[in-house]
Design an enzyme around this catalytic site. Structure first.
Site, short mmCIF file in Angstrom:
data_model
loop_
_atom_site.label_atom_id
_atom_site.label_comp_id
_atom_site.label_asym_id
_atom_site.label_seq_id
_atom_site.Cartn_x
_atom_site.Cartn_y
_atom_site.Cartn_z
N PHE A 169 -8.58 1.03 3.32
CA PHE A 169 -9.41 -0.18 3.31
C PHE A 169 -8.64 -1.28 2.59
CE2 PHE A 169 -12.45 -3.27 1.90
CZ PHE A 169 -13.31 -3.38 2.98
N ASP A 220 -1.74 -1.56 -2.65
CA ASP A 220 -3.03 -2.25 -2.79
C ASP A 220 -3.72 -1.64 -4.01
OD1 ASP A 220 -5.67 -3.02 -2.72
OD2 ASP A 220 -5.87 -2.87 -0.55
N LYS A 247 -10.83 -7.38 -8.10
CA LYS A 247 -11.92 -6.65 -8.75
C LYS A 247 -11.92 -6.76 -10.28
CE LYS A 247 -12.83 -3.33 -5.01
NZ LYS A 247 -14.23 -3.35 -4.67
N1 PMP Z 1 -8.51 -3.41 -1.07
C1 PMP Z 1 -9.18 -2.36 -1.58
C2 PMP Z 1 -8.43 -1.11 -1.89
C3 PMP Z 1 -10.56 -2.44 -1.81
O1 PMP Z 1 -11.23 -1.38 -2.29
C4 PMP Z 1 -11.23 -3.65 -1.51
C5 PMP Z 1 -12.73 -3.83 -1.74
N2 PMP Z 1 -13.49 -2.72 -1.69
C6 PMP Z 1 -10.48 -4.72 -1.00
C7 PMP Z 1 -9.13 -4.57 -0.80
C8 PMP Z 1 -11.14 -6.04 -0.67
O2 PMP Z 1 -11.46 -6.72 -1.82
P1 PMP Z 1 -12.47 -7.98 -1.77
O3 PMP Z 1 -13.82 -7.43 -1.43
O4 PMP Z 1 -12.39 -8.57 -3.14
O5 PMP Z 1 -11.96 -8.89 -0.71
#
Ligand code: PMP
Length: 394
Positions: free
Chosen positions: A139, A224, A253
């Site tokens: 994700f 990521d 986050k």
């Molecule tokens: N990368 C990862 C690994 C995530 O867990 C998330 C959100 N769950 C995101 C990207 C996307 O982040 P955002 O919702 O702040 O766009």
């Protein structure tokens, strides 16, 4: 306003991207606790999905935001922006990165990382090196490029044709990775522990081998760290568990502790591909978001939160593994630090999440895995209390 007034207003005016929400509305947070409008206390073992690492409304954090808001909320493009410079310096001093760029979310940070990887090869005269390998069940966000990077059809199916150039391989399968690599490979983008798919860590040997292949073939290695970063896994960044230094990694986050901010962090050789005009953001790195993130780092240091994440996380996993021995419907306990998944033999995780909510605990769930991501200030005593309730429910 009652909770049902809010629900009705929401139904009438807000796009329903979430589905049915649990009928509770929170008006206050403090430490690991949330208070509903009707004054009931809940314990937050989800932390806004790995956001509130320092807990809710930490007094020092709130003070830092208020002071910044009183002085200056936003300015863009000017050179001497103290908070931005200080935050970039902080991240560089604590990580593998030499340079940082600020965005406003995880998806936007990943977009920046993807653009940086592409422009790096483009500026070397190799625009045919554009393919990015990601993992099945990964994700990476909800924007068009990150939804294409995300290796889960359920997120991308309605948005075809997708941004081209993404290839998906199964996690921890080196043969599949080697088969996907070609002269066109620009970068690989990995979550060290896949969060949204249910807390699936990558194998040590797999990461090391992929990393070596990347070094050999001038393929950029992107981590990521949006969910795993900022102490969540018991190290400040999850790549540290693997003994590697990514060329690029992304944060969001927990970095802002609840104030939106994302970061693209890169080694100099990659970062220098961005020249003036190649990328930008109006809000990215604004003084308020940077002051919030600086305060998060400050609290991490003063309260030893990375260490706490490791110690309490190990204790938590021990307790869960001991419990699993006597509960046949638990298939596996996974995780590092305070990023923990309880996988069940059947798709009952959603039901478990609801039952825990009835007992005033917030958790997350995929079909079969209950996700536990408490604020990093959580104590062994808090874990004991949770374990007691979990046992009763099981
Ligand atoms: N990368 C990862 C690994 C995530 O867990 C998330 C959100 N769950 C995101 C990207 C996307 O982040 P955002 O919702 O702040 O766009």
């Amino acid at each position: 306003m009652t909770t049902s007034d809010i629900a009705n207003l929401d139904k009438q005016n807000y796009m329903n991207t979430f589905g049915e929400r649990i009928p509770v509305s929170f008006s206050k947070g403090e430490g690991i606790h949330l208070y509903s409008d009707s004054g009931e206390v809940y314990t937050d073992f989800l932390a806004g999905i790995a956001v509130n690492a320092v807990g809710h409304s930490h007094p020092a954090f709130v003070k830092a935001i208020c002071e910044q808001a009183q002085n200056l909320l936003h300015v863009s493009n000017y050179y001497y922006m103290k908070q931005q410079a200080l935050l970039a310096e902080k991240i560089v001093s604590l990580s593998a990165a030499d340079k940082v760029f600020f965005a406003n979310s995880g998806a936007e940070a990943n977009e920046g990382a993807i653009k940086l990887a592409k422009i790096y090869h483009y500026k070397k005269g190799n625009s045919q090196k554009y393919e990015i390998i990601t993992l099945k069940n990964s994700f990476h966000g909800r924007t068009l490029a990150t939804v294409a990077a995300t290796g889960q059809e359920k997120f991308s199916a309605p948005y075809h044709p997708l941004t081209p150039g993404f290839l998906y391989v199964p996690a921890n399968d080196l043969t599949a990775f080697e088969a996907a690599v070609s002269d066109k490979t620009c970068a690989v983008m990995l979550e060290m522990i896949q969060g949204e798919s249910g807390v699936h860590p990558l194998d040590l040997d797999y990461v090391k081998s992929v990393y070596e292949i990347c070094k050999e073939k001038d393929i950029l290695f992107i981590c990521d760290e949006v969910q795993t970063g900022m102490g969540r896994t018991g190290k400040l960044f999850a790549y540290e568990h693997y003994g590697i230094e990514p060329d690029i990694f992304t944060l969001a986050k927990a970095l802002g502790g609840g104030v939106p901010i994302g970061a693209v962090c890169a080694k100099d050789f990659a970062a220098s591909a961005f020249a003036p005009g190649d990328h930008g953001s109006t809000f990215g790195g604004n003084p308020l978001a940077c002051a919030a993130a600086l305060s998060v780092f400050d609290i991490f240091e003063k309260e030893n939160l990375v260490e706490n994440s490791r110690i309490v996380g190990e204790y938590f996993v021990e307790q869960l593994k001991a419990l699993a021995e006597n509960v046949p419907c638990i298939k596996e306990i996974r995780g590092k630090g305070l990023m923990i998944g309880i996988e069940f033999t059947e798709p009952i995780a959603g039901d478990m999440k609801h039952r825990l909510f009835e007992r005033h605990y917030l958790t997350g769930a995929t079909a079969t895995t209950l996700r536990i991501l408490p604020p990093l200030i959580v104590t062994k005593n808090d874990v004991d209390q949770f374990m007691k309730i979990l046992k009763e429910i099981l």
